[in-house]
Design an enzyme around this catalytic site. Structure first.
Site, PDB file in Angstrom:
ATOM      1  N   GLU A 437       0.820  -1.227   0.000  1.00 14.60           N
ATOM      2  CA  GLU A 437       0.000   0.000   0.000  1.00 14.60           C
ATOM      3  C   GLU A 437       0.844   1.263   0.000  1.00 14.60           C
ATOM      4  OE1 GLU A 437      -3.218  -1.522  -0.950  1.00 14.60           O
ATOM      5  OE2 GLU A 437      -2.919   0.625  -0.775  1.00 14.60           O
TER       6      GLU A 437
HETATM    7  C1  LIG Z   1       2.687  -9.631   0.210  1.00 13.60           C
HETATM    8  C2  LIG Z   1       2.469  -8.510  -0.757  1.00 13.60           C
HETATM    9  C3  LIG Z   1       1.183  -8.156  -1.122  1.00 13.60           C
HETATM   10  C4  LIG Z   1       0.972  -7.127  -2.050  1.00 13.60           C
HETATM   11  N1  LIG Z   1      -0.306  -6.851  -2.468  1.00 13.60           N
HETATM   12  C5  LIG Z   1      -0.482  -6.022  -3.534  1.00 13.60           C
HETATM   13  C6  LIG Z   1      -1.768  -5.886  -4.147  1.00 13.60           C
HETATM   14  O1  LIG Z   1      -2.765  -6.468  -3.709  1.00 13.60           O
HETATM   15  N2  LIG Z   1      -1.876  -5.096  -5.245  1.00 13.60           N
HETATM   16  C7  LIG Z   1      -0.792  -4.440  -5.778  1.00 13.60           C
HETATM   17  O2  LIG Z   1      -0.964  -3.753  -6.773  1.00 13.60           O
HETATM   18  N3  LIG Z   1       0.428  -4.534  -5.206  1.00 13.60           N
HETATM   19  C8  LIG Z   1       0.609  -5.318  -4.110  1.00 13.60           C
HETATM   20  N4  LIG Z   1       1.855  -5.451  -3.535  1.00 13.60           N
HETATM   21  C9  LIG Z   1       2.966  -4.674  -4.075  1.00 13.60           C
HETATM   22  C10 LIG Z   1       3.418  -3.589  -3.127  1.00 13.60           C
HETATM   23  O3  LIG Z   1       2.453  -2.576  -3.057  1.00 13.60           O
HETATM   24  C11 LIG Z   1       4.797  -3.112  -3.609  1.00 13.60           C
HETATM   25  O4  LIG Z   1       5.716  -4.136  -3.296  1.00 13.60           O
HETATM   26  C12 LIG Z   1       5.198  -1.786  -3.022  1.00 13.60           C
HETATM   27  O5  LIG Z   1       4.386  -0.764  -3.514  1.00 13.60           O
HETATM   28  C13 LIG Z   1       6.661  -1.439  -3.300  1.00 13.60           C
HETATM   29  O6  LIG Z   1       6.985  -1.610  -4.655  1.00 13.60           O
HETATM   30  P1  LIG Z   1       8.288  -2.464  -5.028  1.00 13.60           P
HETATM   31  O7  LIG Z   1       8.171  -3.779  -4.357  1.00 13.60           O
HETATM   32  O8  LIG Z   1       8.431  -2.466  -6.505  1.00 13.60           O
HETATM   33  O9  LIG Z   1       9.474  -1.703  -4.364  1.00 13.60           O
HETATM   34  P2  LIG Z   1      10.311  -0.497  -5.034  1.00 13.60           P
HETATM   35  O10 LIG Z   1       9.391   0.496  -5.623  1.00 13.60           O
HETATM   36  O11 LIG Z   1      11.365  -1.088  -5.887  1.00 13.60           O
HETATM   37  O12 LIG Z   1      10.969   0.159  -3.734  1.00 13.60           O
HETATM   38  C14 LIG Z   1      12.171  -0.357  -3.126  1.00 13.60           C
HETATM   39  C15 LIG Z   1      12.600   0.626  -2.043  1.00 13.60           C
HETATM   40  O13 LIG Z   1      12.915   1.894  -2.636  1.00 13.60           O
HETATM   41  C16 LIG Z   1      12.135   2.936  -2.061  1.00 13.60           C
HETATM   42  N5  LIG Z   1      11.735   3.866  -3.106  1.00 13.60           N
HETATM   43  C17 LIG Z   1      11.201   3.580  -4.311  1.00 13.60           C
HETATM   44  N6  LIG Z   1      10.947   4.713  -5.003  1.00 13.60           N
HETATM   45  C18 LIG Z   1      11.297   5.727  -4.207  1.00 13.60           C
HETATM   46  C19 LIG Z   1      11.258   7.159  -4.332  1.00 13.60           C
HETATM   47  N7  LIG Z   1      10.763   7.750  -5.411  1.00 13.60           N
HETATM   48  N8  LIG Z   1      11.714   7.903  -3.304  1.00 13.60           N
HETATM   49  C20 LIG Z   1      12.180   7.323  -2.190  1.00 13.60           C
HETATM   50  N9  LIG Z   1      12.242   5.989  -2.013  1.00 13.60           N
HETATM   51  C21 LIG Z   1      11.797   5.196  -3.001  1.00 13.60           C
HETATM   52  C22 LIG Z   1      10.940   2.240  -1.421  1.00 13.60           C
HETATM   53  O14 LIG Z   1      10.449   2.981  -0.295  1.00 13.60           O
HETATM   54  C23 LIG Z   1      11.517   0.898  -1.005  1.00 13.60           C
HETATM   55  O15 LIG Z   1      12.099   0.986   0.266  1.00 13.60           O
HETATM   56  C24 LIG Z   1       2.085  -6.429  -2.576  1.00 13.60           C
HETATM   57  C25 LIG Z   1       3.372  -6.768  -2.173  1.00 13.60           C
HETATM   58  C26 LIG Z   1       3.586  -7.801  -1.298  1.00 13.60           C
HETATM   59  C27 LIG Z   1       5.010  -8.170  -0.930  1.00 13.60           C
END
Ligand SMILES: Cc1cc2nc3c(=O)[nH]c(=O)nc-3n(C[C@H](O)[C@H](O)[C@H](O)COP(=O)(O)OP(=O)(O)OC[C@H]3O[C@@H](n4cnc5c(N)ncnc54)[C@H](O)[C@@H]3O)c2cc1C
Length: 591
Positions: A437
């Protein structure tokens, strides 16, 4: 360890922290009355304890499994979900015209907290269905509302949120899923989504997927994203189920925690295109999805509170049972709760949980009053307050969930690291909430860059001024039980104000300096706002002659004198910590 429904704490928060009785008295909440609130809380507590909580362990051990194309939930889960739906729990805060009970979000949140304390993996599915209901209600056509809302609200179907793609997580501008208009009012959806919570399962015959995708001529970035409703099974005009849609679960993830929540890779349109219906306007999908995400963010914050509550209950019980070490003047070993350090740990757990709960319910109150307040200016002010508090509710509370669950492991000593006790499961389960989220880092950025500047800073100013008023009332009470709480909270509010002013100034200049301080600022905000709200609740409980008032005053005092004291240090981190970040190029981190 058995779970005990914490109905008294929820009742206290509703009555004394967010003033539900005053809202009822002012006629804002329709025919809701205290008896109905009590009945809902008691019955939800019973259901959470007797039906959901016993599933938590088996869900963790078995997880979900695939059988061909089907996703099978753990033993007993399908039957529990059937009972949950049949009891009408899905409809609590939903519109009556579609079969809901029309209760305020504050009550819905209380019930949700109980489901999630009983089992986070169970609770998250219901949170997403509720989010889908809100998005379709706010932005769907009347026809889609009529077809989908009654079934989602009754729990006959569930809902999901499909944003994330392998290359588009925090940065949704990068998403690539496609939507081709078919010329008959529907769209052919193609693309892969990952990490989709409850993307598939055997609870229900149908699932309403809300999917973000791009139209062929869409502008790049977030302005070119549209929202579609893509059912697992197509729905005939009379509401009956038709053919399978071109959507399938391509895999289920193996995770650190919430093993019973199926986290799916979803493949849309491998056979020509899944049929989807537009929700809201073309290219305005992100704004529509935000209806769902804001609600989901508050509810994920509540998950942090819920898992903290569960971890705290378990640690408290263990600390009473486990005998180790001696105390002056006692014979033999004492229960570890007698040791000041263990007691401090337990009080920290309890106080942080209460602070996070107070923030989540204050956010829900603001959301309710943004619809129900008597005049437009008040509705607008509450909408702005809800916008301000949502990232704090999400990030502060989920950080608290992890912190408290970790402390819960610590109270158990070595047994905390052993799976049988269950303390480890709470810690593993809690860890997802700061990630999904919108990660907590993204929430902090949202708070600083979008929420602080609202109305030229007037929204946050009003909030800080209300905190000052509350602190003034605690001081004016002259209740010795509060000890130094008034002074400590006053210093915390000063620190919050100082850091807020500094950030507002920096935002107009070097954004990176402000962004570097965003996470400590959110913690400062949460500790201060939560600390003040807990004291406000304790004061109100005292005035009402509530039986638990003494303990609540003690807790508020502990929070103010032991935890809110971090506030000035956090302000110094916000205002003085950015320089070191700026002077350290990323490549130097390799040293
Ligand atoms: C168990 C689980 C359930 C989930 N359920 C859903 C769901 O139902 N629907 C759905 O759509 N998604 C879902 N997700 C996805 C989840 O919302 C994402 O994993 C999350 O938004 C982070 O994206 P990412 O994993 O690509 O991390 P990334 O975007 O790659 O982020 C990696 C790190 O970099 C930081 N970061 C990234 N961009 C920036 C920035 N611009 N400035 C500062 N810091 C930054 C982040 O804070 C994080 O610490 C789920 C994930 C999991 C693991």
């Amino acid at each position: 360890m058995t779970f005990t429904a914490h109905v008294d704490d929820l009742r206290h928060t509703l009555n004394h922290v967010v003033g539900l009785p005053q809202q009822i008295e002012a006629g804002l909440l329709g025919d809701l009355d205290a008896d109905l609130v009590d009945a809902v809380l008691e019955e939800a507590g019973r259901f959470a304890t007797e039906v959901i909580a016993p599933l938590n362990r088996v869900g963790d051990i078995e997880g979900t499994r695939r059988d061909g194309d089907a996703v099978i939930m753990p033993t007993g889960w399908k039957e529990a979900y059937r009972q949950w739906a049949e009891a009408g729990w899905g409809g609590l805060p939903c519109p009556p015209e579609f079969g809901g009970q029309g209760l305020p979000m504050q009550i819905g949140l209380a019930a949700q907290e109980l489901w999630n304390s009983a089992s986070m993996a169970f609770g998250i599915g219901t949170v997403l269905t509720h989010g889908a209901v809100e998005a379709i209600r706010a932005h769907g056509t009347r026809q889609l509302q009529d077809l989908y809302l009654p079934k989602l609200i009754s729990g006959e179907w569930t809902g999901t949120m499909n944003l994330t793609e392998p290359h588009a997580g925090s940065d949704l501008a990068a998403l690539r899923a496609r939507a081709e208009p078919r010329g008959d009012g529907t769209y052919a959806i193609t693309g892969t989504k990952i990490f989709i919570t409850y993307g598939d399962h055997d609870f229900t015959d149908n699932i309403a997927h809300l999917v973000l995708a791009r139209l062929p001529d869409a502008p790049p970035g977030t302005r070119g994203i549209s929202l579609f409703l893509v059912p697992k099974v197509l729905v005939n005009d009379d509401g009956s189920l038709g053919a399978a849609n071109d959507v399938k679960c391509a895999g289920v993830e193996h995770k650190l925690g919430i093993h019973a929540s199926p986290t799916c890779v979803m493949a849309f349109g491998e056979n020509g295109g899944a049929t989807g219906w537009l929700i809201g306007e073309e290219n305005r999908g992100l704004a529509c999805m935000f209806t769902m995400m804001n609600s989901a963010r508050l509810h994920v914050g509540m998950q942090g509170v819920a898992i903290a509550e569960r971890a705290w209950q378990q640690a408290r019980a263990y600390a009473h049972e486990r005998r180790q070490g001696r105390r002056p003047g006692t014979e033999g070993m004492v229960a570890i709760i007698e040791h000041p350090d263990v007691k401090r740990t337990l009080m920290t757990m309890k106080a942080l949980t209460a602070a996070a709960r107070a923030i989540c319910f204050s956010t829900a109150r603001a959301i309710d009053l943004s619809h129900l307040a008597g005049d437009e200016a008040e509705r607008q002010a509450n909408k702005a307050l809800a916008d301000l508090l949502t990232p704090v509710a999400k990030a502060f509370s989920t950080d608290v969930g992890v912190e408290v669950a970790s402390l819960g492991v610590q109270v158990h000593g070595g047994m905390g690291f052993i799976e049988e006790t269950g303390a480890a499961q709470h810690f593993r389960d809690a860890r997802i909430a700061p990630i999904y989220e919108g990660t907590n880092g993204i929430q902090a950025i949202d708070l600083v860059t979008r929420k602080l500047p609202m109305e030229g800073g007037a929204v946050v100013e009003r909030f800080v001024s209300a905190l000052r008023d509350d602190v003034g009332r605690v001081m004016a009470s002259n209740d010795p039980g509060f000890g130094q709480a008034g002074y400590r909270l006053s210093a915390a509010v000063d620190a919050l104000e100082e850091a807020t002013d500094w950030l507002q100034r920096e935002l107009g200049g070097d954004q990176d300096r402000a962004l570097g301080g965003a996470t400590p600022y959110l913690r400062l905000f949460g500790l201060t706002a939560g600390g003040v709200a807990v004291a406000r609740g304790a004061l109100a409980a005292t005035k009402a002659g509530d039986g638990s008032a003494l303990a609540r005053v003690n807790l508020a005092r502990f929070l103010a004198e032991n935890l809110a004291t971090e506030a000035p240090a956090l302000a110094a981190t916000v205002t003085g910590g950015a320089g070191a970040l700026a002077d350290m190029p990323a490549e130097q981190l390799a040293l």
